[in-house]
Design an enzyme around this catalytic site. Sequence first.
Site, PDB file in Angstrom:
ATOM      1  N   HIS A 153      -7.398  -3.093  15.117  1.00 45.53           N
ATOM      2  CA  HIS A 153      -7.507  -2.250  13.915  1.00 45.53           C
ATOM      3  C   HIS A 153      -7.259  -3.071  12.644  1.00 45.53           C
ATOM      4  O   HIS A 153      -8.078  -3.080  11.719  1.00 45.53           O
ATOM      5  CB  HIS A 153      -6.518  -1.086  14.008  1.00 45.53           C
ATOM      6  CG  HIS A 153      -6.537  -0.174  12.823  1.00 45.53           C
ATOM      7  ND1 HIS A 153      -7.260   1.000  12.802  1.00 45.53           N
ATOM      8  CD2 HIS A 153      -5.942  -0.267  11.606  1.00 45.53           C
ATOM      9  CE1 HIS A 153      -7.099   1.581  11.626  1.00 45.53           C
ATOM     10  NE2 HIS A 153      -6.301   0.831  10.873  1.00 45.53           N
ATOM     11  N   GLU A 154      -6.140  -3.776  12.635  1.00 46.95           N
ATOM     12  CA  GLU A 154      -5.812  -4.538  11.415  1.00 46.95           C
ATOM     13  C   GLU A 154      -6.838  -5.648  11.178  1.00 46.95           C
ATOM     14  O   GLU A 154      -7.196  -5.947  10.040  1.00 46.95           O
ATOM     15  CB  GLU A 154      -4.401  -5.109  11.501  1.00 46.95           C
ATOM     16  CG  GLU A 154      -3.295  -4.089  11.800  1.00 46.95           C
ATOM     17  CD  GLU A 154      -3.315  -2.855  10.921  1.00 46.95           C
ATOM     18  OE1 GLU A 154      -3.801  -2.944   9.784  1.00 46.95           O
ATOM     19  OE2 GLU A 154      -2.860  -1.794  11.381  1.00 46.95           O
ATOM     20  N   HIS A 185      -9.921  -4.435   9.502  1.00 46.27           N
ATOM     21  CA  HIS A 185      -9.751  -4.261   8.059  1.00 46.27           C
ATOM     22  C   HIS A 185     -10.203  -5.507   7.277  1.00 46.27           C
ATOM     23  O   HIS A 185     -10.423  -5.421   6.066  1.00 46.27           O
ATOM     24  CB  HIS A 185      -8.286  -3.981   7.718  1.00 46.27           C
ATOM     25  CG  HIS A 185      -7.916  -2.526   7.737  1.00 46.27           C
ATOM     26  ND1 HIS A 185      -8.605  -1.570   7.025  1.00 46.27           N
ATOM     27  CD2 HIS A 185      -6.912  -1.872   8.372  1.00 46.27           C
ATOM     28  CE1 HIS A 185      -8.025  -0.379   7.215  1.00 46.27           C
ATOM     29  NE2 HIS A 185      -7.011  -0.541   8.035  1.00 46.27           N
ATOM     30  N   TYR A 239      -8.674   8.620   8.997  1.00 50.92           N
ATOM     31  CA  TYR A 239      -8.877   7.715  10.130  1.00 50.92           C
ATOM     32  C   TYR A 239      -9.871   8.292  11.134  1.00 50.92           C
ATOM     33  O   TYR A 239     -10.900   7.693  11.449  1.00 50.92           O
ATOM     34  CB  TYR A 239      -7.537   7.470  10.858  1.00 50.92           C
ATOM     35  CG  TYR A 239      -6.518   6.686  10.071  1.00 50.92           C
ATOM     36  CD1 TYR A 239      -5.805   7.274   9.031  1.00 50.92           C
ATOM     37  CD2 TYR A 239      -6.237   5.363  10.378  1.00 50.92           C
ATOM     38  CE1 TYR A 239      -4.840   6.569   8.328  1.00 50.92           C
ATOM     39  CE2 TYR A 239      -5.271   4.650   9.683  1.00 50.92           C
ATOM     40  CZ  TYR A 239      -4.579   5.260   8.655  1.00 50.92           C
ATOM     41  OH  TYR A 239      -3.632   4.557   7.961  1.00 50.92           O
ATOM     42  N   GLU A 252      -2.734  -4.477   6.932  1.00 49.75           N
ATOM     43  CA  GLU A 252      -3.804  -5.470   7.009  1.00 49.75           C
ATOM     44  C   GLU A 252      -3.765  -6.502   5.883  1.00 49.75           C
ATOM     45  O   GLU A 252      -4.801  -6.810   5.290  1.00 49.75           O
ATOM     46  CB  GLU A 252      -5.151  -4.743   7.027  1.00 49.75           C
ATOM     47  CG  GLU A 252      -5.494  -3.948   5.733  1.00 49.75           C
ATOM     48  CD  GLU A 252      -5.006  -2.506   5.741  1.00 49.75           C
ATOM     49  OE1 GLU A 252      -4.066  -2.180   6.492  1.00 49.75           O
ATOM     50  OE2 GLU A 252      -5.573  -1.710   4.976  1.00 49.75           O
ATOM     51  N   ASN A 253      -2.599  -7.040   5.589  1.00 50.75           N
ATOM     52  CA  ASN A 253      -2.541  -8.034   4.523  1.00 50.75           C
ATOM     53  C   ASN A 253      -3.460  -9.213   4.885  1.00 50.75           C
ATOM     54  O   ASN A 253      -3.406  -9.705   6.002  1.00 50.75           O
ATOM     55  CB  ASN A 253      -1.100  -8.463   4.324  1.00 50.75           C
ATOM     56  CG  ASN A 253      -0.230  -7.289   3.917  1.00 50.75           C
ATOM     57  OD1 ASN A 253      -0.592  -6.514   3.030  1.00 50.75           O
ATOM     58  ND2 ASN A 253       0.900  -7.097   4.593  1.00 50.75           N
ATOM     59  N   GLU A 280     -10.227   3.503   6.133  1.00 50.76           N
ATOM     60  CA  GLU A 280      -9.655   3.782   7.453  1.00 50.76           C
ATOM     61  C   GLU A 280     -10.647   4.321   8.474  1.00 50.76           C
ATOM     62  O   GLU A 280     -10.590   3.956   9.648  1.00 50.76           O
ATOM     63  CB  GLU A 280      -8.454   4.726   7.316  1.00 50.76           C
ATOM     64  CG  GLU A 280      -7.293   4.124   6.533  1.00 50.76           C
ATOM     65  CD  GLU A 280      -6.715   2.850   7.152  1.00 50.76           C
ATOM     66  OE1 GLU A 280      -7.037   2.546   8.319  1.00 50.76           O
ATOM     67  OE2 GLU A 280      -5.957   2.147   6.453  1.00 50.76           O
ATOM     68  N   GLY A 310       2.599   0.879  11.676  1.00 47.11           N
ATOM     69  CA  GLY A 310       2.215   0.128  12.866  1.00 47.11           C
ATOM     70  C   GLY A 310       1.810  -1.274  12.452  1.00 47.11           C
ATOM     71  O   GLY A 310       2.301  -2.276  12.961  1.00 47.11           O
ATOM     72  N   GLN A 338       0.834  -1.201   0.000  1.00 49.70           N
ATOM     73  CA  GLN A 338       0.000   0.000   0.000  1.00 49.70           C
ATOM     74  C   GLN A 338       0.870   1.254   0.000  1.00 49.70           C
ATOM     75  O   GLN A 338       1.866   1.290   0.729  1.00 49.70           O
ATOM     76  CB  GLN A 338      -0.893   0.013   1.241  1.00 49.70           C
ATOM     77  CG  GLN A 338      -2.063   0.981   1.131  1.00 49.70           C
ATOM     78  CD  GLN A 338      -2.963   0.927   2.354  1.00 49.70           C
ATOM     79  OE1 GLN A 338      -2.529   0.653   3.462  1.00 49.70           O
ATOM     80  NE2 GLN A 338      -4.241   1.178   2.153  1.00 49.70           N
ATOM     81  N   ASP A 373       0.215   8.288  -0.843  1.00 52.65           N
ATOM     82  CA  ASP A 373       0.812   8.195   0.486  1.00 52.65           C
ATOM     83  C   ASP A 373       0.947   9.575   1.137  1.00 52.65           C
ATOM     84  O   ASP A 373       0.877   9.710   2.354  1.00 52.65           O
ATOM     85  CB  ASP A 373       2.195   7.532   0.342  1.00 52.65           C
ATOM     86  CG  ASP A 373       2.774   7.124   1.681  1.00 52.65           C
ATOM     87  OD1 ASP A 373       2.045   6.496   2.467  1.00 52.65           O
ATOM     88  OD2 ASP A 373       3.946   7.433   1.932  1.00 52.65           O
TER      89      ASP A 373
HETATM   90 ZN   LIG Z   1      -5.849   0.971   8.862  1.00 54.01          ZN
END
Ligand SMILES: [Zn+2]
Length: 634
Positions: free
Chosen positions: A319-320, A323, A409, A295-296, A342, A292, A165, A401
């Site tokens: 969080h991940e 996702h 978020y 989320e793969n 997000e 951090g 990402q 990015d």
């Molecule tokens: Zn996220």
Amino acid sequence: MTSTVIKNFPSAFSVLLLILGCGGPSDAPLPLPAEPLEPKVMDTHSNARPNEARITHLDLDITVDMAAERITGVANYDLEATADRIVFDTDGLSIERVSLADGTEVEFELGDSTFLGRALTVHIPKGTKRLSIAYHTGERSSALQWLSPQQTADRVHPFLFTQGQAILTRTWIPVQDSPGIRFTYNASVRVPKELMAVMSAANPTERTADGAYTFRMEHPIPAYLIALAVGDLAFEPIGERTGVYAERSVVKKAAWEFADMERMLESAEALYGPYRWGRYDVIVLPPSFPFGGMENPRLTFATPTILAGDRSLTALVAHEMAHSWSGNLVTNATWNDFWLNEGFTVYFEHRICEAIYGADHMGMLSVLGAQDLMATMERLKAEGHASDTRLHLDVTGRNPDDAMTEVAYEKGCAMLRTLEAKVGRPVFDAFLRNYFDTYAFQSMTTERFIAHLREHLLEPNNVTFDVETWTEGEGLPADAVMATSDRFKLVEAEIARWTMGTKARELATKGWTTFEWMHFLRHLPATMSTEQIKDLDEAFGFTASGNAEVLVAWLQSCIRNDHDAAYNKLDQFLNTVGRRKYLVPLYTDLIATEKGRLMAQTIYRSARSNYHAVSVRTLDELLAWKDSKPPARF
Ligand SMILES: [Zn+2]
């Protein structure tokens, strides 16, 4: 992804109040899937032309050469094509050969190099269903970070991880690299036999004898969610569907830290429906990982800086994991719609944390998030980027990015929290559950979401809500429902006592959590005397803290007050950790003075080669880095 924060400290956290037992609409019948968006929304960050020809499946066959820092192999694609050409994204790749299923080579050309990389146009007979691209990566394959043994925890073997990402998967696989284009993938990956490979797919739990691994992702995902890590990894199960991968010296500690993972997964399912990906595991990477977490699918990539030793930073796992619904199941169609990934995920993360740790915990998480949001919006306005305080972004012509800030978020989360307050939690939960079911494995634009919101929430419930002000307007709308925390009021009272002269060790800090310490550190006076700083450090041991959130907030205070005694620790931290969320505020504070600027340049000169390309890109700009000879891997 967690927390991309640029230029202000900590981020990515935030609240809600809980009504335990309201249960959520988990018995609701599954709605029929909606008509997919394809073909499709224009994505200005991909050269692909999916309306002419698009990929539907990838068979990746690669060899990872750790010594040469190179991936070599063949990407085989299933296609749906109506035109006589197909366009891929590439960046920094050498294309060796493109051929049809019967081995016939076909012509291709690479376009000019731009910030999107180079378009690879392949001329194909109409109706082509299968295509193979032989290629290898080069020195500019920014997704890849090759780590020497010294840069790992165990210091014996090299390590490789990828970060796709937003637009980096094209730097290690020729692909249609748009979040609106989904495909399934299988992979055969060969690595040195003393190492193990894992991907965002079904994974091994043990090393093979010959270093050959096969992977399968049976659900269609966008290219940015393809991920690979290679290292001397061990696996430790946590629950029936959950576990953790890490280097040998880290894996037990990580498994202890993430003990709540299975419960988190159950809480998430109780809220918004079944987890559709099979297993959910986390890999803890070496400290240079720039985010951090990422989320793969099936395998979240995470920074070791969340291993605080007290399970206090595991909101990142929530969080991940969230996702897996918001982002991976229903995906932003373009990077302009990033808030759909997000904002929903922060809201969902808070709901998981609330279910497990309670409303107080959630309140603090939420207030910290709101602090980050306010700081980010002020900074963006001051820098002349007020339009980036909109939820619905316009990142055309820029690297996405650069516009991925706390706004997506935390403002996104605030919008959902405000909607929840208007219709009540049970109605809002039913709406969200239906949204994830309806658009599962599809892409979503802001426009389409707004239409869905009107039709399924606002109109049936007769709710007045100015959606456009939220999505298209700058700043925070006046009707935003923001969190408060009584526990933080107690923290503020202790800060007041300390500034009035009470010794630090006499403050009432017993039982404080990481969040309370973060609030404390964020609200210390901007200017403190050496005696005051010593008083705090002697009482609370901040400089020696193993909790990265606490340590970084403390180091910021030390930099601002030129407290020499902390500089060894600062130097060591910046030379070890590559998480951009921490690097940016520390370097930003350093360069505020001439002395600090010199120190920043000196540290960066030695630390830069430890950082991933996404951190390097941000920091080169921040520090106006002019070293004309970048490290080879960038
Ligand atoms: Zn996220």
